[in-house]
Scaffold this motif. Structure first.
Motif, PDB file in Angstrom:
ATOM      1  N   SER A 180       0.822  -1.347   0.025  1.00 29.31           N
ATOM      2  CA  SER A 180      -0.097   0.098   0.295  1.00 29.31           C
ATOM      3  C   SER A 180       1.007   1.304  -0.046  1.00 29.31           C
ATOM      4  N   ARG A 181       1.988   1.181   0.444  1.00 29.54           N
ATOM      5  CA  ARG A 181       2.832   2.415   0.536  1.00 29.54           C
ATOM      6  C   ARG A 181       3.216   2.719  -0.873  1.00 29.54           C
ATOM      7  N   GLU A 182       3.566   1.813  -1.655  1.00 28.14           N
ATOM      8  CA  GLU A 182       3.931   1.911  -3.001  1.00 28.14           C
ATOM      9  C   GLU A 182       2.829   2.372  -3.968  1.00 28.14           C
ATOM     10  N   ALA A 183       1.559   1.833  -3.700  1.00 25.68           N
ATOM     11  CA  ALA A 183       0.440   2.059  -4.363  1.00 25.68           C
ATOM     12  C   ALA A 183      -0.274   3.246  -3.932  1.00 25.68           C
ATOM     13  N   GLU A 184      -0.033   3.661  -2.767  1.00 22.91           N
ATOM     14  CA  GLU A 184      -0.579   5.125  -1.910  1.00 22.91           C
ATOM     15  C   GLU A 184      -1.990   4.971  -1.683  1.00 22.91           C
ATOM     16  N   ASP A 185      -2.286   3.467  -1.577  1.00 24.30           N
ATOM     17  CA  ASP A 185      -3.888   3.326  -1.405  1.00 24.30           C
ATOM     18  C   ASP A 185      -3.746   2.175  -0.279  1.00 24.30           C
ATOM     19  N   PRO A 186      -4.727   2.565   1.132  1.00 23.90           N
ATOM     20  CA  PRO A 186      -4.481   1.637   2.070  1.00 23.90           C
ATOM     21  C   PRO A 186      -5.733   0.614   2.035  1.00 23.90           C
ATOM     22  N   ALA A 187      -6.406   0.540   0.854  1.00 21.59           N
ATOM     23  CA  ALA A 187      -7.756  -0.369   0.773  1.00 21.59           C
ATOM     24  C   ALA A 187      -7.440  -1.796   1.326  1.00 21.59           C
ATOM     25  N   GLU A 188      -6.579  -2.231   0.672  1.00 16.59           N
ATOM     26  CA  GLU A 188      -6.156  -3.804   0.945  1.00 16.59           C
ATOM     27  C   GLU A 188      -5.927  -3.948   2.445  1.00 16.59           C
ATOM     28  N   VAL A 189      -5.155  -2.932   2.974  1.00 19.15           N
ATOM     29  CA  VAL A 189      -4.757  -2.999   4.573  1.00 19.15           C
ATOM     30  C   VAL A 189      -6.180  -2.877   5.336  1.00 19.15           C
ATOM     31  N   VAL A 190      -7.066  -2.028   4.982  1.00 25.92           N
ATOM     32  CA  VAL A 190      -8.124  -1.937   5.514  1.00 25.92           C
ATOM     33  C   VAL A 190      -9.241  -3.412   5.548  1.00 25.92           C
ATOM     34  N   ASP A 191      -9.167  -3.739   4.468  1.00 27.59           N
ATOM     35  CA  ASP A 191     -10.111  -5.047   4.036  1.00 27.59           C
ATOM     36  C   ASP A 191      -9.365  -6.255   4.779  1.00 27.59           C
ATOM     37  N   LEU A 192      -7.876  -6.125   5.099  1.00 18.71           N
ATOM     38  CA  LEU A 192      -7.698  -7.301   5.704  1.00 18.71           C
ATOM     39  C   LEU A 192      -7.544  -7.144   7.108  1.00 18.71           C
ATOM     40  N   THR A 193      -7.450  -6.028   7.818  1.00 17.65           N
ATOM     41  CA  THR A 193      -7.880  -5.835   9.201  1.00 17.65           C
ATOM     42  C   THR A 193      -9.260  -6.127   9.477  1.00 17.65           C
ATOM     43  N   PHE A 194     -10.176  -5.419   8.766  1.00 20.47           N
ATOM     44  CA  PHE A 194     -11.655  -5.819   9.150  1.00 20.47           C
ATOM     45  C   PHE A 194     -11.939  -7.337   8.904  1.00 20.47           C
ATOM     46  N   ASP A 195     -11.174  -8.106   7.953  1.00 20.74           N
ATOM     47  CA  ASP A 195     -11.726  -9.262   7.641  1.00 20.74           C
ATOM     48  C   ASP A 195     -11.039 -10.016   8.729  1.00 20.74           C
ATOM     49  N   ALA A 196      -9.888  -9.980   9.149  1.00 24.30           N
ATOM     50  CA  ALA A 196      -9.374 -10.542  10.453  1.00 24.30           C
ATOM     51  C   ALA A 196     -10.105 -10.490  11.579  1.00 24.30           C
TER      52      ALA A 196
END
Length: 143
Positions: free
Chosen positions: A34-50
């Motif tokens: 996400s740091r490379e892509a400048e979009d935290p969507a995947e981090v948010v989804d993984l955290t919420f899914d966890a």
């Protein structure tokens, strides 16, 4: 089971430690991407899914309500270690990462426990909390 874990609490702690290690490893890789892509969507989804789909939210709540808060130590330690590791390479230092992590984890935990009925009661789409979390992280990056 008693031979390997000593007690039911020991088994629960071992399961939580394994769950935490797997989830944190996945989230760390997503943070780096996400740091490379400048979009935290995947981090948010993984955290919420966890916390939601993978059951960490329900497990944490059950441990707290049953008085076995020490069983959460592996999760808390894994999150702490992840934040410390990621903070070393973060241009804004450790403080924003700690604050972002606290906000994201609390939002994901709250969503796992009450998100669906709360969104329904407010007439909001089910994904609203995820969208708010993503917006929070994006706003923090623009500072």
């Amino acid at each position: 089971l008693l031979h390997h874990f000593g007690s039911a609490e020991g088994l629960q702690t071992a399961l939580i430690a394994d769950l935490a290690a797997r989830i944190v490893g996945t989230i760390k890789a997503a943070v780096i991407r996400s740091r490379e892509a400048e979009d935290p969507a995947e981090v948010v989804d993984l955290t919420f899914d966890a916390f939601g789909r993978n059951g960490a939210g329900a497990l944490a709540s059950w441990m707290i309500l049953s008085g076995n808060e020490n069983a959460l130590d592996p999760i808390l330690t894994a999150i702490h270690d992840l934040v410390e590791d990621l903070a070393q390479d973060h241009k804004h230092g450790a403080a924003p990462i700690r604050e972002e992590t606290l906000q994201l984890v609390l939002m994901a935990l709250g969503d796992a426990l009450l998100g669906a009925p709360m969104a329904k009661a407010l007439g909001l789409p089910r994904e609203t909390a995820r969208q708010l979390a993503r917006g929070m992280l994006l706003a923090d990056r623009q500072k």
